[in-house]
Scaffold this motif. Structure first.
Motif, short mmCIF file in Angstrom:
data_model
loop_
_atom_site.label_atom_id
_atom_site.label_comp_id
_atom_site.label_asym_id
_atom_site.label_seq_id
_atom_site.Cartn_x
_atom_site.Cartn_y
_atom_site.Cartn_z
N ALA A 21 -22.86 9.29 18.20
CA ALA A 21 -24.18 8.43 18.02
C ALA A 21 -23.85 7.23 17.40
O ALA A 21 -23.08 7.27 16.09
CB ALA A 21 -25.20 9.26 17.36
N VAL A 22 -24.57 6.31 17.59
CA VAL A 22 -24.16 4.68 17.07
C VAL A 22 -25.75 4.68 16.07
O VAL A 22 -26.90 4.20 16.83
CB VAL A 22 -24.10 3.66 18.03
N ILE A 23 -25.69 4.66 15.07
CA ILE A 23 -26.76 4.63 14.09
C ILE A 23 -26.67 3.33 13.03
O ILE A 23 -25.83 3.19 12.35
CB ILE A 23 -27.12 5.88 13.25
N LEU A 24 -27.70 2.55 12.92
CA LEU A 24 -27.88 1.17 12.08
C LEU A 24 -28.94 1.65 11.14
O LEU A 24 -30.07 2.19 11.77
CB LEU A 24 -28.16 -0.06 12.91
N VAL A 25 -29.00 1.66 9.81
CA VAL A 25 -29.83 2.03 8.74
C VAL A 25 -30.61 0.69 8.48
O VAL A 25 -29.95 -0.44 8.34
CB VAL A 25 -29.23 2.69 7.64
N CYS A 26 -31.74 0.82 8.22
CA CYS A 26 -32.69 -0.39 7.76
C CYS A 26 -33.01 0.09 6.24
O CYS A 26 -33.68 0.89 6.05
CB CYS A 26 -33.75 -0.50 8.74
N SER A 27 -33.11 -1.02 5.55
CA SER A 27 -33.68 -1.07 4.15
C SER A 27 -34.65 -1.96 3.61
O SER A 27 -34.27 -3.19 3.88
CB SER A 27 -32.55 -0.54 3.26
N ALA A 28 -35.72 -1.80 3.08
CA ALA A 28 -36.55 -3.17 2.54
C ALA A 28 -36.13 -3.55 1.19
O ALA A 28 -36.73 -4.15 0.62
CB ALA A 28 -37.91 -2.49 2.67
N LYS A 36 -28.33 0.43 -3.02
CA LYS A 36 -26.91 0.22 -2.45
C LYS A 36 -26.61 1.72 -2.34
O LYS A 36 -25.73 2.03 -1.51
CB LYS A 36 -26.04 -0.58 -3.56
N ASP A 37 -26.86 2.57 -3.44
CA ASP A 37 -26.30 3.94 -3.43
C ASP A 37 -26.95 4.76 -2.28
O ASP A 37 -26.18 5.20 -1.27
CB ASP A 37 -26.79 4.73 -4.51
N MET A 38 -28.06 4.38 -1.79
CA MET A 38 -28.66 5.20 -0.63
C MET A 38 -28.17 4.97 0.71
O MET A 38 -27.85 5.24 1.40
CB MET A 38 -30.14 4.97 -0.56
N ILE A 39 -27.87 3.21 0.64
CA ILE A 39 -27.13 2.69 1.91
C ILE A 39 -25.88 3.30 1.92
O ILE A 39 -25.48 3.56 3.10
CB ILE A 39 -27.16 1.02 1.78
N GLN A 40 -25.00 3.13 0.99
CA GLN A 40 -23.63 3.70 1.22
C GLN A 40 -23.77 5.04 1.58
O GLN A 40 -22.71 5.55 2.17
CB GLN A 40 -22.96 3.58 -0.14
N ALA A 56 -22.53 9.14 5.58
CA ALA A 56 -23.02 10.26 6.43
C ALA A 56 -22.53 9.83 7.93
O ALA A 56 -22.65 10.72 8.79
CB ALA A 56 -24.62 10.32 6.50
N GLY A 57 -22.28 8.66 8.44
CA GLY A 57 -21.80 8.30 9.91
C GLY A 57 -22.63 7.23 10.24
O GLY A 57 -22.32 6.72 11.44
N ALA A 58 -23.71 6.50 9.58
CA ALA A 58 -24.09 5.14 10.18
C ALA A 58 -22.97 4.04 10.40
O ALA A 58 -22.06 4.32 9.48
CB ALA A 58 -25.27 4.62 9.13
N VAL A 59 -23.22 3.39 11.29
CA VAL A 59 -21.93 2.39 11.49
C VAL A 59 -22.20 0.91 10.75
O VAL A 59 -21.45 0.10 10.69
CB VAL A 59 -21.85 2.00 13.04
N GLY A 60 -23.46 0.69 10.24
CA GLY A 60 -23.83 -0.44 9.51
C GLY A 60 -25.32 -0.47 9.12
O GLY A 60 -26.23 0.61 9.16
N TYR A 61 -25.96 -1.79 8.67
CA TYR A 61 -27.22 -1.65 8.15
C TYR A 61 -27.69 -2.97 8.17
O TYR A 61 -26.93 -3.93 8.16
CB TYR A 61 -27.27 -1.22 6.58
N GLU A 99 -27.12 -10.24 15.62
CA GLU A 99 -25.85 -10.40 14.95
C GLU A 99 -25.19 -9.18 14.27
O GLU A 99 -24.20 -8.73 14.31
CB GLU A 99 -26.07 -11.35 13.52
N ILE A 100 -26.14 -8.48 13.75
CA ILE A 100 -25.76 -7.05 13.07
C ILE A 100 -25.41 -6.00 14.24
O ILE A 100 -24.47 -5.20 14.39
CB ILE A 100 -26.82 -6.60 12.23
N ILE A 101 -25.95 -6.17 15.35
CA ILE A 101 -25.82 -5.20 16.56
C ILE A 101 -24.55 -5.62 16.98
O ILE A 101 -23.60 -4.87 17.55
CB ILE A 101 -27.06 -5.47 17.84
N LYS A 102 -24.25 -6.99 17.21
CA LYS A 102 -22.96 -7.56 17.80
C LYS A 102 -21.85 -6.99 17.05
O LYS A 102 -20.73 -6.51 17.61
CB LYS A 102 -22.84 -8.73 18.15
#
Length: 283
Positions: A76-83, A87-91, A96-101, A113-116
Motif C-alpha cells: 500500500a502507498v500511503i502519504l501522511v498529512c500534517s498541519a 517531526k516525531d509523529m511524522i517520523q 510505520a510504512g508511509a512513503v512520504g508526507y 510534486e510530492i505525489i510524483k
C-alpha cells in the motif's frame, strides 16, 4: 499519470481541499474517510492506489491506520498529512510504512510534486510487476513449443562446436608441423558488455527508508473559553509556503481548520487593528 486516491481527514473542509487539488491534476478520489477506522474499512472495499492520511483523528489515529492497512496490503502507498511541524509523529508514520508526507494547507502544485516524488516510484514498480506477471501467464501456453525449439538450437550448437573443435585440432597439428614447437595460444576470453551488466542489474527503485527532507514550520498553541466551553487553538505557518492555518478543537475533539494566505492574514490583521483603534477614539 493519474491515480485513484482515498482521502482521510476528520475535517470536511480539509478533505474537500485535498480532493479539489487532486482533481485539478486529473486524479480520481475513490472515497473519503473521517477517521483511521473508517479508512481501513474503505481501503478493503475501494482498493485505491494511494492513501492520503491525516495523523490526528478520533477513534483511530493515522499511525495505527497505516499499520492496519499495511497488514491488508504490504505494498500500500500511503502519504501522511500534517498541519503542524510534528517531526516525531511524522517520523513514526514513516517508520510505520508511509512513503512520504506533505504539509497542510494543501496547494495543488506542491501536492502533485510530492505525489510524483514519493508515491509514483512505488506505483510504477507495482505496475511493472503486474505487467511481468501477465506476460508470464501468456507465455505458459507456448512454453512447450519454446522448450522444443531451445532444445533443437542447443543440439545444433553442440554439433557446431564439435566440428569447430575438430577443425581447430587439425589446424594446430598443421601449424606445429610447419613452425616447430610454437606455443599454442590460450582461448580468447571475453569481458561482459557494460550495457549488458546494466540490463542485468537495474537501478533499484526508491525504498520506504529513503531520507525525507523536512520543512520548517512555526506553530503557536493556546486554550481559551468560548461561550463557556474550553477550546484549543493552533496557528501554523510553514516556511516557503506563504500560507497560514488556524485550527480549533473543542471538548468533543471536533476539529475545524481555516487556511489563509500570508498576505491575506496580514491584510486581516491590519484591518482589525484599524477598527480597534477607531473604536478607542470614539469612546
Amino acid at each position: 499519470m493519474s491515480y485513484t486516491f482515498l482521502v482521510v481527514d476528520d475535517t470536511s473542509f480539509m478533505r474537500k481541499m485535498a480532493a479539489d487539488c487532486l482533481k485539478q491534476y486529473g486524479h480520481t478520489v475513490a472515497g473519503e474517510a473521517v477517521n483511521g477506522k473508517e479508512a481501513v474499512h474503505k481501503y478493503k472495499t475501494l482498493q485505491p492506489q494511494v492513501v492520503m492520511m491525516d495523523l490526528t483523528m478520533p477513534e483511530m489515529n493515522g499511525i495505527e491506520a497505516i499499520k492496519e492497512i499495511l497488514k491488508i496490503d504490504a505494498e500500500a502507498v500511503i502519504l501522511v498529512c500534517s498541519a503542524s511541524n510534528q517531526k516525531d509523529m511524522i517520523q513514526e508514520a514513516l517508520d510505520a510504512g508511509a512513503v512520504g508526507y506533505l504539509m497542510k494547507p494543501f496547494k495543488p502544485d506542491y501536492m502533485n510534486e510530492i505525489i510524483k516524488k514519493y508515491a509514483e516510484p512505488h506505483l510504477k514498480s507495482a505496475e511493472a510487476e503486474i505487467s511481468e506477471t501477465a506476460a508470464s501467464s501468456n507465455t505458459n501456453e507456448t512454453e512447450e513449443v519454446i522448450s522444443e525449439i531451445a532444445a533443437a538450437v542447443e543440439t545444433m550448437k553442440e554439433e557446431k562446436e564439435e566440428v569447430e573443435t575438430e577443425a581447430a585440432a587439425r589446424e594446430t597439428v598443421a601449424q606445429t608441423k610447419e613452425e616447430g614447437t610454437r606455443p599454442v595460444g590460450q582461448p580468447e576470453t571475453y569481458k561482459a558488455s557494460p550495457e549488458r551488466v546494466n540490463e542485468q542489474n537495474p537501478k533499484p527503485a526508491p525504498t520506504r527508508n529513503s531520507k525525507i527532507k523536512f520543512l520548517t514550520s512555526y506553530m503557536c498553541n493556546w486554550e481559551e473559553e468560548v461561550q463557556g466551553e474550553t477550546k484549543s487553538f493552533a496557528f501554523t505557518y510553514t516556511e516557503n509556503d506563504q500560507n497560514v492555518c488556524l485550527e480549533m478543537i473543542d471538548a468533543s475533539n471536533e476539529k475545524q481548520s481555516i487556511p489563509l494566505s500570508l498576505d491575506g492574514f496580514r491584510d486581516l490583521h491590519g484591518w482589525l487593528e484599524q477598527r480597534l483603534e477607531e473604536g478607542k477614539n470614539m469612546r
